[in-house]
Design a protein around this motif. Structure first.
Motif, PDB file in Angstrom:
ATOM      1  N   GLY A  61       1.544   7.371  -4.192  1.00  0.00           N
ATOM      2  CA  GLY A  61       2.736   8.762  -4.033  1.00  0.00           C
ATOM      3  C   GLY A  61       2.566   9.671  -2.957  1.00  0.00           C
ATOM      4  O   GLY A  61       3.296   9.964  -2.781  1.00  0.00           O
ATOM      5  N   VAL A 121       2.769  -1.437 -12.927  1.00  0.00           N
ATOM      6  CA  VAL A 121       2.240  -1.258 -12.280  1.00  0.00           C
ATOM      7  C   VAL A 121       3.165  -0.323 -11.856  1.00  0.00           C
ATOM      8  O   VAL A 121       4.863   0.117 -12.001  1.00  0.00           O
ATOM      9  CB  VAL A 121       3.380  -2.160 -11.018  1.00  0.00           C
ATOM     10  N   LEU A 122       2.588   0.797 -10.923  1.00  0.00           N
ATOM     11  CA  LEU A 122       3.204   2.024 -10.717  1.00  0.00           C
ATOM     12  C   LEU A 122       4.109   1.813  -9.152  1.00  0.00           C
ATOM     13  O   LEU A 122       3.147   1.980  -8.519  1.00  0.00           O
ATOM     14  CB  LEU A 122       2.327   2.998 -11.103  1.00  0.00           C
ATOM     15  N   ILE A 123       5.506   2.264  -8.476  1.00  0.00           N
ATOM     16  CA  ILE A 123       5.590   2.148  -7.144  1.00  0.00           C
ATOM     17  C   ILE A 123       6.648   3.589  -7.194  1.00  0.00           C
ATOM     18  O   ILE A 123       6.791   3.949  -7.721  1.00  0.00           O
ATOM     19  CB  ILE A 123       6.844   1.789  -7.214  1.00  0.00           C
ATOM     20  N   CYS A 124       5.786   4.329  -5.887  1.00  0.00           N
ATOM     21  CA  CYS A 124       6.467   5.434  -5.979  1.00  0.00           C
ATOM     22  C   CYS A 124       6.813   5.633  -4.700  1.00  0.00           C
ATOM     23  O   CYS A 124       5.892   4.972  -3.862  1.00  0.00           O
ATOM     24  CB  CYS A 124       5.514   6.901  -6.022  1.00  0.00           C
ATOM     25  N   ARG A 125       7.864   6.038  -4.645  1.00  0.00           N
ATOM     26  CA  ARG A 125       8.923   6.641  -3.372  1.00  0.00           C
ATOM     27  C   ARG A 125       8.326   7.463  -2.524  1.00  0.00           C
ATOM     28  O   ARG A 125       7.788   7.326  -1.309  1.00  0.00           O
ATOM     29  CB  ARG A 125      10.017   6.207  -3.367  1.00  0.00           C
ATOM     30  N   ASN A 126       8.052   8.709  -3.022  1.00  0.00           N
ATOM     31  CA  ASN A 126       7.719   9.688  -2.368  1.00  0.00           C
ATOM     32  C   ASN A 126       6.629  10.532  -3.937  1.00  0.00           C
ATOM     33  O   ASN A 126       6.775  10.377  -5.058  1.00  0.00           O
ATOM     34  CB  ASN A 126       8.266  10.505  -1.884  1.00  0.00           C
ATOM     35  N   GLU A 127       6.528  12.300  -3.305  1.00  0.00           N
ATOM     36  CA  GLU A 127       5.978  12.459  -4.558  1.00  0.00           C
ATOM     37  C   GLU A 127       6.845  12.725  -5.903  1.00  0.00           C
ATOM     38  O   GLU A 127       5.812  13.483  -6.603  1.00  0.00           O
ATOM     39  CB  GLU A 127       5.593  14.320  -3.855  1.00  0.00           C
ATOM     40  N   LEU A 149      13.939   0.131   0.518  1.00  0.00           N
ATOM     41  CA  LEU A 149      13.240  -0.626   0.487  1.00  0.00           C
ATOM     42  C   LEU A 149      12.573  -0.549  -0.728  1.00  0.00           C
ATOM     43  O   LEU A 149      11.744  -1.061  -1.678  1.00  0.00           O
ATOM     44  CB  LEU A 149      11.743  -0.176   1.672  1.00  0.00           C
ATOM     45  N   TYR A 150      12.500   0.347  -1.594  1.00  0.00           N
ATOM     46  CA  TYR A 150      11.815   1.586  -3.014  1.00  0.00           C
ATOM     47  C   TYR A 150      12.855   0.390  -4.001  1.00  0.00           C
ATOM     48  O   TYR A 150      12.046  -0.554  -4.753  1.00  0.00           O
ATOM     49  CB  TYR A 150      11.968   2.625  -2.860  1.00  0.00           C
ATOM     50  N   LEU A 184       0.680   2.278  -2.891  1.00  0.00           N
ATOM     51  CA  LEU A 184       1.915   2.632  -3.433  1.00  0.00           C
ATOM     52  C   LEU A 184       2.423   3.362  -5.028  1.00  0.00           C
ATOM     53  O   LEU A 184       2.558   4.642  -5.426  1.00  0.00           O
ATOM     54  CB  LEU A 184       3.127   1.143  -4.340  1.00  0.00           C
ATOM     55  N   THR A 191       9.414  -6.795  -8.251  1.00  0.00           N
ATOM     56  CA  THR A 191       8.569  -6.651  -8.913  1.00  0.00           C
ATOM     57  C   THR A 191       8.869  -7.270 -10.517  1.00  0.00           C
ATOM     58  O   THR A 191       8.283  -7.676 -11.056  1.00  0.00           O
ATOM     59  CB  THR A 191       7.903  -5.498  -8.746  1.00  0.00           C
ATOM     60  N   CYS A 209      11.616  -3.418  -3.541  1.00  0.00           N
ATOM     61  CA  CYS A 209      10.144  -3.512  -4.201  1.00  0.00           C
ATOM     62  C   CYS A 209      10.468  -3.763  -5.494  1.00  0.00           C
ATOM     63  O   CYS A 209       9.665  -4.453  -5.789  1.00  0.00           O
ATOM     64  CB  CYS A 209       8.945  -2.178  -4.213  1.00  0.00           C
TER      65      CYS A 209
END
Lengths: 168, 135
Positions: B100, A50-56, A6-7, B97, A14, A10
């Motif tokens: 985080g 645009v900031l796309i985070c998968r996790n921390e 999914l990450y 998104l 984008t 996305c």
């Protein structure tokens, strides 16, 4: 693994939308042509970053302007060893940025590696292939780092076994 | 004109925050009735686009976040959500998104994929290029 898919989807979508670059000569200096995302000469030339985070731990910053696009990646680093390996490996790649053409020599502050794509790259190379390259890079980085970690651990174990044999 | 807008915002900030609080109560009740799609619609509707005030935007974001996290069935949501909400939903997804936070990002990534399939790349581009109505 599902979040990875999914990450990457996305990011791919984008990038497809954001990679709309055209030639734009510098407004202030004659006969100069600068990547606007690096110099930020005017707010009218920039899009929202645009900031796309998968996790921390993992994230991807995509900043676009009228003639250039900057993608900064932060790779997952679970322990100290991976930290060092990632830094060394990505520094190795960044030093050879000339060969990659789209790589940036220094990563943006807070990230591990950065790409700079200009309108010239889009003219010479296909947009889809560029995006495929970036996404493939992200997939391969994880594999590379885990392979490196495995080989370091194996080597360390072999060396330690050999060395300590003399004390048996 | 900038001064006038400044005055309008100072008065409206309080009004907008009160409106957002009303909205959040309404959304809580909708969620209790298991109507996550209506909750999301209500949350997206009164989005204050013209304010520069960070507090209004954050307050609205909290409300929308609550509605987004409550959605379980993404496909079903899209069948009942009107297309006029797609753009503003995309902007909120990107805000989600950027936080985080793992569950938020998981949910936002899931919705993002389906929304792109539905609304296309134009939706993403509109959220990138709209520097006036940011979320």
């Amino acid at each position: 693994a599902n979040t990875l898919r999914l990450y990457l989807t996305c990011i791919r979508n984008t990038l497809e939308a954001a990679m709309c670059l055209q030639n734009f000569p510098c407004q202030e200096v004659e006969r100069h042509n600068k990547p606007e995302i690096e110099l930020k000469t005017g707010p009218e030339l920039l899009l929202n970053p645009v900031l796309i985070c998968r996790n921390e731990a993992e994230k991807c910053l995509i900043e676009t302007s009228i003639n250039s696009l900057r993608i900064s990646l932060k790779v997952k680093q679970t322990d100290e060893l991976e930290n060092i390996l990632t830094k060394k490996f990505l520094r190795f790649l960044s030093m050879r940025a000339e060969a990659f053409q789209v790589l940036r020599r220094k990563p943006v502050q807070g990230y591990d590696i950065s790409f700079l794509i200009t309108n010239y790259h889009c003219e010479e190379m296909q947009k889809q292939k560029l995006i495929d390259f970036i996404v493939q890079f992200m997939e391969d980085i994880d594999k590379e780092i885990s392979e490196l970690k495995l080989s370091v651990n194996t080597r360390g174990r072999l060396v330690a076994t050999e060395f300590l044999k003399q004390f048996i | 004109m900038a001064g006038h807008a400044g005055f309008v915002e100072a008065d409206n900030a309080e009004a907008i925050i009160t409106r957002i609080e009303h909205k959040s109560r309404k959304i809580e009740s909708l969620l209790k009735q298991y109507k996550p799609v209506e909750a999301l619609k209500t949350a997206l509707e009164g989005s204050p686009p013209k304010t520069r005030d960070e507090r209004c935007k954050s307050a609205n974001w909290i409300v929308v976040h609550r509605a987004i996290m409550a959605i379980k069935d993404v496909e079903g949501m899209f069948s009942s959500l009107d297309p006029e909400y797609y753009d503003i939903l995309m902007k909120y997804l990107y805000r989600g998104l950027s936080t985080g936070d793992r569950p938020t990002c998981d949910q936002c990534l899931r919705i993002h994929e389906k929304l792109t399939e539905r609304a296309g790349l134009g939706c993403i581009l509109r959220s990138l290029s709209d520097t006036v109505n940011t979320v």
